[in-house]
Design a protein around this motif. Structure first.
Motif, PDB file in Angstrom:
ATOM      1  N   UNK A 356     -18.867   3.765   5.716  1.00 17.42           N
ATOM      2  CA  UNK A 356     -18.041   2.565   5.567  1.00 17.42           C
ATOM      3  C   UNK A 356     -17.835   2.202   4.096  1.00 17.42           C
ATOM      4  N   UNK A 357     -18.894   2.310   3.300  1.00 21.98           N
ATOM      5  CA  UNK A 357     -18.779   2.013   1.870  1.00 21.98           C
ATOM      6  C   UNK A 357     -17.893   3.040   1.172  1.00 21.98           C
ATOM      7  N   UNK A 358     -18.018   4.288   1.590  1.00 24.97           N
ATOM      8  CA  UNK A 358     -17.168   5.328   1.020  1.00 24.97           C
ATOM      9  C   UNK A 358     -15.708   5.111   1.360  1.00 24.97           C
ATOM     10  N   UNK A 359     -15.436   4.686   2.594  1.00 31.94           N
ATOM     11  CA  UNK A 359     -14.061   4.398   3.018  1.00 31.94           C
ATOM     12  C   UNK A 359     -13.450   3.303   2.152  1.00 31.94           C
ATOM     13  N   UNK A 360     -14.179   2.214   1.964  1.00 25.33           N
ATOM     14  CA  UNK A 360     -13.669   1.096   1.163  1.00 25.33           C
ATOM     15  C   UNK A 360     -13.419   1.527  -0.279  1.00 25.33           C
ATOM     16  N   UNK A 361     -14.344   2.303  -0.832  1.00 25.54           N
ATOM     17  CA  UNK A 361     -14.218   2.761  -2.222  1.00 25.54           C
ATOM     18  C   UNK A 361     -13.031   3.694  -2.391  1.00 25.54           C
ATOM     19  N   UNK A 362     -12.870   4.641  -1.468  1.00 22.51           N
ATOM     20  CA  UNK A 362     -11.761   5.596  -1.568  1.00 22.51           C
ATOM     21  C   UNK A 362     -10.414   4.890  -1.469  1.00 22.51           C
ATOM     22  N   UNK A 363     -10.315   3.933  -0.557  1.00 16.83           N
ATOM     23  CA  UNK A 363      -9.058   3.191  -0.402  1.00 16.83           C
ATOM     24  C   UNK A 363      -8.742   2.353  -1.636  1.00 16.83           C
ATOM     25  N   UNK A 364      -9.757   1.754  -2.206  1.00 19.45           N
ATOM     26  CA  UNK A 364      -9.558   0.834  -3.327  1.00 19.45           C
ATOM     27  C   UNK A 364      -9.243   1.554  -4.633  1.00 19.45           C
ATOM     28  N   UNK A 365      -9.949   2.630  -4.903  1.00 16.68           N
ATOM     29  CA  UNK A 365      -9.848   3.273  -6.211  1.00 16.68           C
ATOM     30  C   UNK A 365      -8.944   4.494  -6.262  1.00 16.68           C
ATOM     31  N   UNK A 366      -8.872   5.223  -5.160  1.00 18.16           N
ATOM     32  CA  UNK A 366      -8.218   6.524  -5.208  1.00 18.16           C
ATOM     33  C   UNK A 366      -7.072   6.604  -4.202  1.00 18.16           C
ATOM     34  N   UNK A 367      -5.946   6.020  -4.588  1.00 16.60           N
ATOM     35  CA  UNK A 367      -4.745   6.136  -3.766  1.00 16.60           C
ATOM     36  C   UNK A 367      -3.582   6.550  -4.662  1.00 16.60           C
TER      37      UNK A 367
END
Length: 380
Positions: A356-367
């Motif tokens: 869940x933390x990885x999902x939030x981080x990937x969406x926030x920083x790497x799009x």
């Protein structure tokens, strides 16, 4: 944004990290400000007609032994294209030979050029004294530089000593994304076909090359399975290291619980991520300087709410935040890898939290839109 010509030997529909990088960034840049020159490809027309920007396809390298240098057609095509399209700047996807051609355009037509680096290209340019000297000259003559990670930036600075041109980090992002809906029929077929009902699934995805460290995980899984017989390890990808990996599987008598698949389509891949419990890739730097510049697959796994077990090498620590989106390990240390894998597989709640933390981080920083916005501002 100033009108920009991209010179690249790697571009969709070709499969690969650099092709994916530029294909996705250009989707999010002003289409009237971008022109691409790339090699001909069997399926390129189908891809090119769907793009809003203009793509020129040409034969850029000659196979004739009577023509030197081999990139003479590349130079001629770039010159002609510059006269037709009048770009205000050139981005170079591969420093050799593209950087040489862009430098010539700077001298002949006064068009500045921007170099783009992904890691291995820096190492390859250091293999001979002549290449190294010319590489330094091209970098010093560039107006700007784009890199795919801070690791690549620091590697360039280490090689150069000092870099006069401004450097911008434009991160790669995920291209394989979760589906809105999954077919129960396909999911059930997957479970039945590979006999993985009620099993913990470990997944690796990537090109089958030595640098990725799949061999280490095969050895680790063989050890773990003595304590945890309910696991199955899937390796999805193509590449020259497949035969060696298959021989390691046979050596460990692991055919029943390690499966290497090289014919998985992009449409099927989300189902592997969906059913997996843990994603693993253990990159390492090889003697020839081949190293993981970043690690897009870790972000893709995180977008499927998967925790990752990753080799602490190259630019991977930028893609994986240790003990947040995953766990970083020494790729050469079998016991460390095994302990981390066992801990993650035994603790469902910890895996869920990291996912869940990885999902939030990937969406926030790497799009891609956010990274393209950084690139657009840098290009000016």
């Amino acid at each position: 944004m100033r009108k920009t010509l991209l010179l690249t030997m790697d571009f969709p529909p070709e499969i690969g990290g650099v092709a994916n990088y530029w294909g996705n960034l250009l989707l999010n840049l002003p289409e009237d400000k971008v022109v691409v020159l790339a090699p001909e490809n069997d399926n390129s027309l189908d891809f090119d007609v769907k793009q809003k920007y203009v793509v020129y396809r040409r034969r850029l390298l000659t196979t004739s032994s009577r023509v030197w240098p081999r990139w003479w057609p590349y130079l001629w095509q770039v010159y002609r294209l510059c006269r037709v399209e009048s770009p205000e700047q050139i981005i170079v996807g591969q420093v050799l030979p593209g950087g040489t051609i862009a430098w010539l355009m700077k001298k002949i037509l006064n068009i500045p050029y921007i170099l783009s680096f992904h890691g291995l290209d820096i190492s390859m340019a250091q293999m001979t004294k002549r290449r190294k000297k010319w590489f330094r000259f091209l970098v010093n003559s560039a107006s700007k530089i784009i890199v795919n990670s801070d690791f690549t930036k620091q590697k360039l600075i280490l090689v150069m000593g000092t870099v006069k041109a401004p450097i911008e980090i434009v991160y790669p992002c995920a291209s394989i994304l979760p589906l809105n809906e999954y077919s129960d029929l396909i999911l059930n077929d997957f479970v039945d076909r590979y006999s993985v009902k009620n099993k913990k699934i470990i997944l690796s995805v990537g090109r089958l090359v030595e640098r990725k460290g799949f061999d280490q995980m095969i050895r680790v899984v063989s050890n773990i399975r003595r304590k945890m017989p309910f696991i199955h390890y899937f390796i999805v990808g193509r590449g020259p290291d497949k035969n060696r990996l298959e021989s390691i599987v046979v050596h460990h008598n692991a055919e029943k619980y390690v499966t290497i698949l090289s014919d998985v389509s992009d449409d099927e891949l989300p189902y592997f991520y969906k059913l997996a419990d843990l994603f693993v890739m253990l990159p390492r730097e090889l003697a020839d300087g081949d190293v993981e510049g970043f690690g897009i697959v870790f972000l893709e796994a995180n977008l499927f709410h998967l925790p990752v077990l990753a080799g602490n090498s190259g630019g991977v620590p930028e893609a994986v935040e240790n003990n947040v989106s995953g766990v970083l390990v020494d790729s050469s240390d079998i016991m460390q890898i095994q302990q981390a894998a066992e801990s993650l597989l035994k603790n469902d709640e910890n895996r869920r939290l990291m996912g869940d933390l990885g999902f939030e981080r990937a969406q926030r920083l790497y799009n891609w839109p956010a990274q393209a916005k950084r690139l657009e501002a840098f290009l000016g």
